[in-house]
Design an enzyme around this catalytic site. Structure first.
Site, PDB file in Angstrom:
ATOM      1  N   LYS A 185       0.839  -1.189   0.000  1.00 47.78           N
ATOM      2  CA  LYS A 185       0.000   0.000   0.000  1.00 47.78           C
ATOM      3  C   LYS A 185       0.882   1.248   0.000  1.00 47.78           C
ATOM      4  CE  LYS A 185      -4.158   1.851   2.131  1.00 47.78           C
ATOM      5  NZ  LYS A 185      -5.186   1.661   3.184  1.00 47.78           N
ATOM      6  N   HIS A 254      -9.677  -9.234   6.049  1.00 44.94           N
ATOM      7  CA  HIS A 254      -9.003  -8.197   6.835  1.00 44.94           C
ATOM      8  C   HIS A 254      -9.071  -8.479   8.331  1.00 44.94           C
ATOM      9  CE1 HIS A 254      -6.894  -4.544   5.833  1.00 44.94           C
ATOM     10  NE2 HIS A 254      -7.391  -3.933   6.869  1.00 44.94           N
ATOM     11  N   ARG A 257      -5.849  -9.825   9.524  1.00 42.38           N
ATOM     12  CA  ARG A 257      -4.835  -8.766   9.704  1.00 42.38           C
ATOM     13  C   ARG A 257      -5.053  -8.078  11.051  1.00 42.38           C
ATOM     14  NH1 ARG A 257      -1.368  -5.079   7.152  1.00 42.38           N
ATOM     15  NH2 ARG A 257      -1.860  -2.873   7.404  1.00 42.38           N
TER      16      ARG A 257
END
Length: 321
Positions: A185, A254, A257
């Site tokens: 990112k 996610h 994560r």
């Protein structure tokens, strides 16, 4: 799609915005222009919206759009905030590329900041985080070694879906217990470290992968020897939650994560700045003090994560006994 929107998207691409960001901006702006044409009862097709139509948009139209998002679309505050941010960028581009409009005010500037109470990210508790690493078996799927490896790698490193999807064989550095993340990112390269428990599982998967006939350099492969699709990776994680009896908790890729970050923060008690480096974040708050964190500190923190103490072989023996 309106030509003016196409030009804006080209501008974003030229300035190295990620494909994901460009797609989101396209969807948000397209949605607003569709709303505006209908809201104002304009007798034109959406594709014919140009600069003269855009210049008619006022703050009152933006507010009406927000009401529509809230009442009709049921968008949460954070989603509405993101859509206004996309519109603001679009209007800034329109005015900056037309010299005669440089003094015209962006209609989103008068929109009050949308209040949004920050919600704590969802994450798995320690017990579920341990068990989900071995939820796939030969009885419930065709590729248990690969699928369990994907789940474990998310939990051990905290990498993003796109980062895992882009991994190649050459990005795995077994001797250093790390992955090389290219163009993460923000287009940033970094190393993502994993624990010894993950390393053993990764070695097992790499041996399994050798038996697949393929010319692909991708780390994770489909049954046809092609790079595993993003949607397939998502499906694997969704199936893992289903097998765990967690389907109704609205967990996502996610979530793994968040689980890596939360368990590291709760149990390892590392400085939040160190956690920032582990996750590859650019910032953690508006008052953040940037600092350099050495790689061996990051590796040490991940080795201290309680998931590293989870013995896969012992757990398998218990479940098969």
């Amino acid at each position: 799609m309106p030509q003016i929107l196409c030009y804006f998207l080209q501008y974003l691409k030229f300035h190295n915005y990620s494909s994901g960001t460009i797609k989101v901006y396209q969807e948000h702006i397209y949605e607003f222009l569709s709303f505006f044409v209908e809201y104002q009862n304009l007798n034109i097709q959406l594709k014919d919206v140009g600069i003269f139509i855009v210049l008619q948009i006022q703050t009152s139209d933006i507010r009406a759009y927000l009401v529509h998002l809230c009442n009709d679309k049921k968008n949460v505050p954070n989603t509405r905030e993101n859509k206004i941010r996309a519109l603001s960028s679009f209007f800034n581009w329109v005015f900056s590329t037309n010299p005669n409009l440089e003094n015209k005010e962006n209609p989103t500037n008068s929109i009050e900041k949308i209040s949004n109470s920050k919600k704590l990210p969802k994450y798995l508790n320690l017990e579920n985080a341990q068990k989900i690493q071995r939820v796939f078996t030969n009885k419930n799927c065709r590729n248990p070694i690969r699928n369990n490896m994907i789940t474990t790698l998310f939990l051990a490193t905290g990498i993003r879906l796109t980062e895992l999807y882009n991994l190649n064989i050459e990005d795995v550095i077994l001797d250093e217990n790390c992955l090389f993340i290219k163009n993460g990112k923000g287009k940033k390269d970094r190393y993502a470290y994993y624990n010894d428990n993950c390393k053993k599982q990764l070695e097992q998967y790499l041996n399994y992968r050798k038996n697949i006939k393929t010319d692909s350099k991708a780390l994770f492969l489909s049954e046809r020897g092609e790079r595993l699709a993003r949607r397939t990776i998502q499906y694997i994680i969704e199936k893992a939650y289903e097998l765990m009896g967690l389907k109704d908790f609205d967990f996502s890729v996610h979530t793994l994560r968040h689980t890596c970050a939360t368990l590291t923060y709760l149990y390892v008690k590392q400085d939040i700045l160190l956690l920032k480096e582990i996750l590859g974040h650019s910032q953690i708050s508006s008052t953040e003090i940037y600092t350099h964190v050495f790689d061996d500190q990051i590796k040490s923190a991940l080795e201290s994560n309680p998931l590293n103490e989870f013995n896969v072989d012992t757990y398998n023996n218990k479940t098969t006994a």
